[in-house]
Design a protein around this motif. Structure first.
Motif, PDB file in Angstrom:
ATOM      1  N   ALA A   5       0.837  -1.205   0.000  1.00  0.00           N
ATOM      2  CA  ALA A   5       0.000   0.000   0.000  1.00  0.00           C
ATOM      3  C   ALA A   5       0.874   1.258   0.000  1.00  0.00           C
ATOM      4  O   ALA A   5       0.499   2.290  -0.568  1.00  0.00           O
ATOM      5  N   ILE A   6       2.016   1.163   0.649  1.00  0.00           N
ATOM      6  CA  ILE A   6       2.941   2.303   0.660  1.00  0.00           C
ATOM      7  C   ILE A   6       3.563   2.479  -0.730  1.00  0.00           C
ATOM      8  O   ILE A   6       3.628   3.580  -1.272  1.00  0.00           O
ATOM      9  N   ALA A   7       4.023   1.367  -1.302  1.00  0.00           N
ATOM     10  CA  ALA A   7       4.589   1.444  -2.657  1.00  0.00           C
ATOM     11  C   ALA A   7       3.553   1.991  -3.634  1.00  0.00           C
ATOM     12  O   ALA A   7       3.868   2.806  -4.514  1.00  0.00           O
ATOM     13  N   GLU A   8       2.309   1.549  -3.452  1.00  0.00           N
ATOM     14  CA  GLU A   8       1.222   2.010  -4.326  1.00  0.00           C
ATOM     15  C   GLU A   8       1.018   3.521  -4.178  1.00  0.00           C
ATOM     16  O   GLU A   8       0.779   4.228  -5.162  1.00  0.00           O
ATOM     17  N   ALA A   9       1.132   4.005  -2.955  1.00  0.00           N
ATOM     18  CA  ALA A   9       0.962   5.441  -2.729  1.00  0.00           C
ATOM     19  C   ALA A   9       2.046   6.255  -3.435  1.00  0.00           C
ATOM     20  O   ALA A   9       1.844   7.429  -3.746  1.00  0.00           O
ATOM     21  N   PHE A  10       3.160   5.624  -3.688  1.00  0.00           N
ATOM     22  CA  PHE A  10       4.247   6.278  -4.419  1.00  0.00           C
ATOM     23  C   PHE A  10       4.214   5.914  -5.910  1.00  0.00           C
ATOM     24  O   PHE A  10       5.207   6.084  -6.604  1.00  0.00           O
ATOM     25  N   ASN A  17      -4.093  10.669   4.474  1.00  0.00           N
ATOM     26  CA  ASN A  17      -5.549  10.721   4.537  1.00  0.00           C
ATOM     27  C   ASN A  17      -6.216  10.707   3.168  1.00  0.00           C
ATOM     28  O   ASN A  17      -7.445  10.731   3.077  1.00  0.00           O
ATOM     29  N   ARG A  18      -5.422  10.691   2.109  1.00  0.00           N
ATOM     30  CA  ARG A  18      -6.040  10.808   0.787  1.00  0.00           C
ATOM     31  C   ARG A  18      -5.483   9.834  -0.252  1.00  0.00           C
ATOM     32  O   ARG A  18      -6.192   9.477  -1.188  1.00  0.00           O
ATOM     33  N   THR A  19      -4.253   9.431  -0.136  1.00  0.00           N
ATOM     34  CA  THR A  19      -3.603   8.746  -1.239  1.00  0.00           C
ATOM     35  C   THR A  19      -3.824   7.233  -1.209  1.00  0.00           C
ATOM     36  O   THR A  19      -3.595   6.578  -0.185  1.00  0.00           O
ATOM     37  N   ALA A  20      -4.283   6.714  -2.339  1.00  0.00           N
ATOM     38  CA  ALA A  20      -4.408   5.270  -2.571  1.00  0.00           C
ATOM     39  C   ALA A  20      -5.134   4.577  -1.413  1.00  0.00           C
ATOM     40  O   ALA A  20      -6.168   5.044  -0.951  1.00  0.00           O
ATOM     41  N   ARG A  21      -4.563   3.476  -0.895  1.00  0.00           N
ATOM     42  CA  ARG A  21      -5.235   2.725   0.181  1.00  0.00           C
ATOM     43  C   ARG A  21      -4.816   3.168   1.578  1.00  0.00           C
ATOM     44  O   ARG A  21      -5.209   2.558   2.580  1.00  0.00           O
TER      45      ARG A  21
END
Lengths: 237, 287
Positions: free
Chosen positions: B71-76, B110-114
């Motif tokens: 989920a962190i990688a996805e946010a980036f 609070n907003r990005t991806a999952r």
């Protein structure tokens, strides 16, 4: 007194002897000092050491000693990563000048098995194999069994190297074993397996149908040579 | 003594009735509730239900916030590989180099991806288990976090061969480490489990970690507003950065105790250590 080879690190009048040079190259790998390794190679070549001797007398022994250190758990992934880069640097520097005396160039197919995305170990193994003279066909991550076999047949490889980091993905290698057998290639196309999970669970090699494994990248060449010899019924390259 | 008291006493070096015990059972929650893994890791209700089921079935001394580094990688900007047999994984990193990273907006917890889904699950778990069972969230350590953005190979390449870019990358991802950790704490997490696998002897030589990463780890730890547990990530922890942990301890008032054990040692340690209980973490999965 044994005869010394012409133009080797052993009898160069100015270069340090082979053991010292190897130690210095190993030090550069351990200290993650790529520039020092490059300087050492340039110095050797400037002093008349033929490129093929740089590979056989300097690089090969350093990688072998690094492999021993890995076995003793005294070097890290970062150091192995740098060693692979240094090996690639040396090959790029030396191979164009080696010409006809180039290494064997037998093809091998590498990839991370279906659902596995941990590529770094595979990339390091690929570097070490290229350094040892293999023609590496790297299919990347998440490779299906059929694609492994198709590529091996296409390029005439006698060995496939399949990598997996975790047990859940390692079990997918069984599909590759089944595909090799279903195509009637058993015995002629060998399956090398590797990745962290095989170091923790060596019994998994047999469970997924592997023909062999190695615990570290520097042992990959010896493994593939053995499997190649078994597959072709001939001498190792 | 309930699980919360047991773990908090352990962290403070106080007596406990027994050794706190837990395993990393995230995906197992989905198995217990009959939820597919994509839903489990994408839906706050599904994760909460899974942790409730784990608590009912096993009753461990810890509840986990959503343990999903993809989920962190996805946010980036990274791609996620979904599977029906394992936790989601990073299929490919979102960025190829440090310049690309510095040019992108910082992910918003609070907003990005999952990321908001994880915070929502954390809030709900905190409401349910507050002061009964401690709720911990796992976060990749400041030294390892850039690998979620560039991939491990890209980060190794930068760390080993480009010191100026390394500093830039650490500073940039360090902001996310702090923001994300504090967001999880504000959502109700009791503490953060920092998996700094790059500190282990298997990953980096001691000197490299001490010189290039430890100062950064210390700086980031001092900005996280809650307890942190330093996890070995499955390897031998090289220089356990006591100095960095001291910063954390100074902030929280808790004396941080750290031990690095392999699973093969776990049973023996559980049997031996009644009076010196220590939290230990095993690994069910490696997102």
């Amino acid at each position: 007194m044994p005869r010394q080879r012409r133009g080797s690190l052993v009898n160069s009048p100015t270069a340090p002897n082979a053991r010292t040079s190897t130690s210095r190259l190993l030090d550069a790998m351990i200290n993650t000092d790529r520039a020092a390794a490059a300087s050492l190679v340039e110095q050797a070549m400037a002093e008349g050491i033929p490129p093929d001797r740089v590979i056989t007398d300097l690089l090969d022994p350093a990688l072998t000693r690094l492999g021993r250190l890995w076995g003793q758990e005294t070097v890290s992934l970062a150091q192995t990563f740098v060693a692979a880069k240094i090996a690639e640097d040396i090959l790029l520097r030396c191979l164009p000048e080696v010409g006809a005396a180039a290494p064997h160039n037998d093809p091998v197919v590498l990839g991370n098995i279906e659902d596995d995305f941990h590529s770094l170990g595979r990339r390091i193994v690929g570097s070490f194999l290229r350094a040892a003279g293999w023609d590496v066909h790297d299919l990347g991550n998440d490779v299906l069994a059929e694609d492994f076999v198709n590529k091996a047949v296409e390029v005439g490889a006698s060995v496939i190297g399949a990598s997996a980091m975790m047990q859940t993905t390692a079990l997918n290698i069984r599909k590759l074993r089944d595909r090799i057998d279903a195509r009637g290639l058993n015995g002629r196309l060998k399956l090398a397996v590797g990745g962290a999970v095989f170091n923790w669970r060596p019994d998994l090699v047999a469970e997924v149908g592997g023909d062999g494994t190695t615990t570290n990248a520097s042992g990959a060449d010896a493994l593939l040579r053995r499997l190649h010899a078994e597959a072709t019924g001939g001498a190792a390259p | 003594m309930n699980a919360y008291e047991r773990v908090m006493n352990t962290l403070q070096g106080l007596p406990t009735d027994r050794v706190p015990v837990f395993a990393v059972l995230g995906a197992y929650g989905g198995k217990l509730t009959g939820t597919d893994l994509r839903t489990l890791y994408s839906n706050a209700d599904a994760w909460v239900a899974g942790q409730h089921a784990v608590q009912q079935a096993v009753g461990m001394d810890l509840v986990l916030a959503t343990f999903d580094y993809s989920a962190i990688a996805e946010a980036f900007g990274g791609q996620v590989a979904w599977s029906d047999r394992q936790a989601p994984n990073v299929k490919s990193p979102g960025l190829r180099d440090v310049d690309a990273a510095l040019a992108m907006p910082m992910p918003d917890p609070n907003r990005t991806a999952r990321l908001p889904v994880i915070l929502a699950a954390t809030r709900r778990l905190a409401e349910t288990y507050r002061e009964r069972v401690p709720l911990f969230a796992a976060v990749p350590g400041p030294g390892a976090l850039p690998s979620m953005v560039l991939g491990l190979e890209g980060w190794m390449e930068t760390l080993l061969f480009d010191p100026p870019a390394t500093l830039q990358m650490l500073e940039w991802t360090g902001r996310f480490f702090v923001d994300w950790s504090n967001a999880l704490l504000e959502a109700g997490a009791t503490g953060i489990i920092v998996t700094e696998s790059i500190a282990s002897a298997e990953m980096t030589p001691r000197r490299l970690f001490a010189e290039r990463l430890l100062p950064h780890v210390r700086a980031m730890f001092s900005r996280v507003k809650g307890p942190m547990l330093f996890h070995h990530g499955g390897g031998r922890l090289a220089p356990v950065p006591a100095a960095a942990l001291a910063d954390c301890a100074a902030y929280t008032g808790l004396p941080c105790r750290v031990e690095s054990v392999g699973l093969d040692h776990l049973l023996a340690l559980l049997l031996e250590a009644e009076s010196s209980a220590t939290v230990r973490a095993g690994q069910e999965e490696s997102p």
